[in-house]
Design a protein around this motif. Structure first.
Motif, short mmCIF file in Angstrom:
data_model
loop_
_atom_site.label_atom_id
_atom_site.label_comp_id
_atom_site.label_asym_id
_atom_site.label_seq_id
_atom_site.Cartn_x
_atom_site.Cartn_y
_atom_site.Cartn_z
N LEU A 1 89.26 -46.30 39.33
CA LEU A 1 88.52 -46.84 40.48
C LEU A 1 87.71 -45.77 41.20
CD1 LEU A 1 91.30 -49.14 41.99
CD2 LEU A 1 89.41 -49.80 40.51
N VAL A 2 87.99 -44.50 40.90
CA VAL A 2 87.32 -43.40 41.60
C VAL A 2 85.94 -43.18 40.99
CG1 VAL A 2 87.44 -40.96 42.18
CG2 VAL A 2 89.54 -42.32 42.10
N ARG A 3 84.95 -43.05 41.82
CA ARG A 3 83.59 -42.77 41.36
C ARG A 3 83.04 -41.57 42.12
NH1 ARG A 3 85.19 -45.85 38.24
NH2 ARG A 3 84.20 -47.66 37.27
N PRO A 4 82.33 -40.65 41.46
CA PRO A 4 82.04 -40.68 40.03
C PRO A 4 83.22 -40.17 39.20
CG PRO A 4 81.07 -38.74 41.02
CD PRO A 4 81.68 -39.52 42.16
N LEU A 5 83.29 -40.63 37.95
CA LEU A 5 84.35 -40.19 37.04
C LEU A 5 83.99 -38.84 36.44
CD1 LEU A 5 85.18 -43.49 35.10
CD2 LEU A 5 86.62 -42.34 36.76
N GLY A 6 84.96 -37.93 36.38
CA GLY A 6 84.77 -36.66 35.69
C GLY A 6 85.08 -36.81 34.22
N ILE A 7 84.24 -36.28 33.36
CA ILE A 7 84.36 -36.55 31.93
C ILE A 7 85.62 -35.95 31.35
CG2 ILE A 7 82.87 -34.59 31.35
CD1 ILE A 7 83.22 -37.94 29.48
N GLU A 8 85.92 -34.69 31.66
CA GLU A 8 87.10 -34.06 31.08
C GLU A 8 88.38 -34.69 31.62
OE1 GLU A 8 87.28 -32.13 28.57
OE2 GLU A 8 85.10 -32.02 28.39
N LYS A 9 88.42 -34.98 32.91
CA LYS A 9 89.60 -35.61 33.49
C LYS A 9 89.81 -36.99 32.87
CE LYS A 9 91.74 -37.09 37.82
NZ LYS A 9 91.58 -37.25 39.29
N THR A 10 88.75 -37.72 32.63
CA THR A 10 88.86 -39.04 32.04
C THR A 10 89.44 -38.96 30.64
OG1 THR A 10 86.95 -39.76 33.33
CG2 THR A 10 87.62 -41.16 31.50
N ARG A 11 88.98 -38.00 29.85
CA ARG A 11 89.52 -37.83 28.51
C ARG A 11 91.00 -37.46 28.57
NH1 ARG A 11 84.24 -34.46 26.74
NH2 ARG A 11 82.97 -36.18 25.94
N ASP A 12 91.38 -36.60 29.50
CA ASP A 12 92.79 -36.22 29.64
C ASP A 12 93.64 -37.42 30.02
OD1 ASP A 12 92.13 -33.62 29.03
OD2 ASP A 12 92.08 -32.93 31.11
N MET A 13 93.13 -38.27 30.94
CA MET A 13 93.89 -39.46 31.35
C MET A 13 94.05 -40.41 30.18
SD MET A 13 92.63 -40.25 35.27
CE MET A 13 90.90 -40.46 34.84
N ALA A 14 93.00 -40.56 29.38
CA ALA A 14 93.09 -41.46 28.23
C ALA A 14 94.12 -40.94 27.22
CB ALA A 14 91.72 -41.58 27.56
N GLU A 15 94.16 -39.65 27.01
CA GLU A 15 95.13 -39.08 26.08
C GLU A 15 96.56 -39.30 26.60
OE1 GLU A 15 96.05 -34.87 23.72
OE2 GLU A 15 94.33 -35.05 25.06
N ALA A 16 96.76 -39.14 27.91
CA ALA A 16 98.08 -39.39 28.50
C ALA A 16 98.48 -40.86 28.34
CB ALA A 16 98.09 -39.00 29.97
N MET A 17 97.52 -41.77 28.50
CA MET A 17 97.79 -43.20 28.32
C MET A 17 98.28 -43.49 26.90
SD MET A 17 94.53 -44.93 30.30
CE MET A 17 94.80 -46.51 29.47
N GLU A 18 97.62 -42.90 25.92
CA GLU A 18 98.00 -43.16 24.54
C GLU A 18 99.37 -42.57 24.21
OE1 GLU A 18 96.41 -45.28 22.93
OE2 GLU A 18 94.85 -45.38 24.45
N ASN A 19 99.68 -41.41 24.75
CA ASN A 19 100.99 -40.81 24.52
C ASN A 19 102.10 -41.68 25.12
OD1 ASN A 19 100.01 -38.58 23.13
ND2 ASN A 19 99.73 -37.37 24.99
N GLN A 20 101.85 -42.24 26.32
CA GLN A 20 102.82 -43.12 26.94
C GLN A 20 103.01 -44.39 26.11
OE1 GLN A 20 100.98 -43.59 30.76
NE2 GLN A 20 102.17 -41.96 31.71
N ALA A 21 101.91 -44.96 25.65
CA ALA A 21 101.99 -46.17 24.84
C ALA A 21 102.74 -45.92 23.54
CB ALA A 21 100.58 -46.70 24.55
N ALA A 22 102.51 -44.76 22.93
CA ALA A 22 103.22 -44.43 21.69
C ALA A 22 104.72 -44.33 21.92
CB ALA A 22 102.68 -43.11 21.13
N ARG A 23 105.12 -43.74 23.05
CA ARG A 23 106.56 -43.65 23.35
C ARG A 23 107.16 -45.04 23.57
NH1 ARG A 23 104.89 -39.00 26.28
NH2 ARG A 23 104.80 -40.18 28.24
N PHE A 24 106.40 -45.93 24.20
CA PHE A 24 106.87 -47.30 24.42
C PHE A 24 107.12 -48.00 23.09
CE2 PHE A 24 105.31 -51.73 24.39
CZ PHE A 24 106.43 -52.32 24.96
N TYR A 25 106.15 -47.92 22.17
CA TYR A 25 106.31 -48.61 20.90
C TYR A 25 107.44 -48.01 20.07
CZ TYR A 25 102.16 -51.43 21.58
OH TYR A 25 101.26 -52.36 22.07
N GLN A 26 107.64 -46.71 20.19
CA GLN A 26 108.75 -46.09 19.49
C GLN A 26 110.09 -46.59 20.03
OE1 GLN A 26 108.34 -44.09 16.76
NE2 GLN A 26 110.57 -44.33 16.56
#
Length: 326
Positions: free
Chosen positions: A98-123
């Motif tokens: 929801l924060v604007r403007p989005l920082g590109i590197e921070k956004t990529r880091d957040m997306a990577e954290a999201m995927e790691n969390q999702a992977a732990r859930f499915y495991q």
């Protein structure tokens, strides 16, 4: 309070396989929306990276479709409404999108954290499942989520080659300069230089350190409020591209106050000449800091930055001392 106390929430271990699938479906749907929000927030400034997140959202949509198909085959078409907030200890998604403007590197880091969390859930879900088809799908999704970080990098190479990534990094740096550094530097210069005359005039006119401190405190806070409101009010950032007026106003106001307080605080020392000597030393530290910031971020040559800042500061300091001794 409910989240803190864990009330009105289920533990993950208490969920049935149907409820685990329902939770996975709602999670994939929310993650797809988040990635599309990232894409929307980056589209104007970083169009290449926006395509990366749009494709990742499409991946999440495919995961959701496969989970729904599995649920329909095993449990029918009625999917229980189960979301992250209903499960105790389940990972949260902070509303950074929801924060604007989005920082590109921070956004990529957040997306990577999201995927790691999702992977732990499915495991974890895989360890609870007994049905062979369910275990296969959960295992596939766990592997897919683990690979999403590399997927983001692969998509990034496809949509944001090195030259575009360099352009995006430069664009982000420029936005940082316009939103924080430029107004902060202007505030620091104003606070450090404009308060010199009233503070040192009061010091040499009264010889009273406490009265001098009060003059410096009022001048610093007053200048900070004035600069902050002026910066925030004169430009909303929409046409100039200088970013949030609130952020710029805070940067300017805070740095203005800090610049003035730097040489006002020494007058808390009751001995006049010790306080004055420290205050003058602080002034030169402030002027050097301004010179360094100008050279480091605004790319002003050292000699020109030193001449401008030291000359202006010295003239204002001398004016304050002369007026105080008049």
């Amino acid at each position: 309070m409910r989240r803190l106390l864990g009330t009105a929430q289920r533990s993950f271990d208490s969920l049935s396989e149907q409820e685990i699938l329902a939770l996975a479906i709602s999670s994939e749907e929310e993650d797809a929306r988040i990635y599309r929000a990232y894409a929307d927030g980056l589209a104007e400034t970083f169009p290449g990276s926006a395509k990366v997140f749009e494709e990742m959202a499409q991946e999440e949509d495919e995961h959701r479709r496969r989970l729904i198909d599995l649920h329909v085959r095993r449990f029918g078409e009625k999917i229980p409404l189960l979301r992250r907030e209903h499960v105790r200890g389940y990972y949260d998604r902070k509303p950074d999108w929801l924060v604007r403007p989005l920082g590109i590197e921070k956004t990529r880091d957040m997306a990577e954290a999201m995927e790691n969390q999702a992977a732990r859930f499915y495991q974890s879900a895989l360890e609870r499942a007994t049905d062979a088809g369910t275990r296969k799908l959960l295992g596939d999704l766990a592997a897919a989520e683990k690979g999403h970080a590399s997927l983001a990098r692969r998509l990034g190479l496809a949509h944001t080659p090195e030259e575009i990534r360099d352009e995006e990094a430069e664009s982000e740096r420029r936005q940082f300069l316009l939103t924080f550094v430029q107004p902060g530097l202007a505030g620091l210069m104003d606070g450090s230089v404009s308060t010199l005359a009233p503070i040192f005039a009061a010091a040499f006119a009264t010889g009273d350190t406490w009265q001098t401190f009060l003059v410096g405190l009022s001048a610093s806070i007053g200048a900070g409020i004035s600069m902050g409101f002026t910066e925030a009010a004169h430009d909303d950032g929409k046409l100039s591209g200088r970013g949030s007026p609130l952020k710029r106003g805070l940067a300017s106001g805070i740095m203005t106050t800090v610049g003035g307080l730097g040489h006002a605080l020494p007058y808390l020392i009751p001995h006049f000449w010790i306080a004055t000597g420290i205050a003058i030393a602080v002034v030169f530290v402030e002027l050097w800091a301004i010179t360094w910031i100008q050279h480091r971020y605004m790319e002003t040559p050292w000699m020109r930055a030193m001449f401008q800042v030291l000359l202006g500061g010295s003239l204002v300091l001398a004016a304050g001392i002369l007026i105080g001794n008049a």
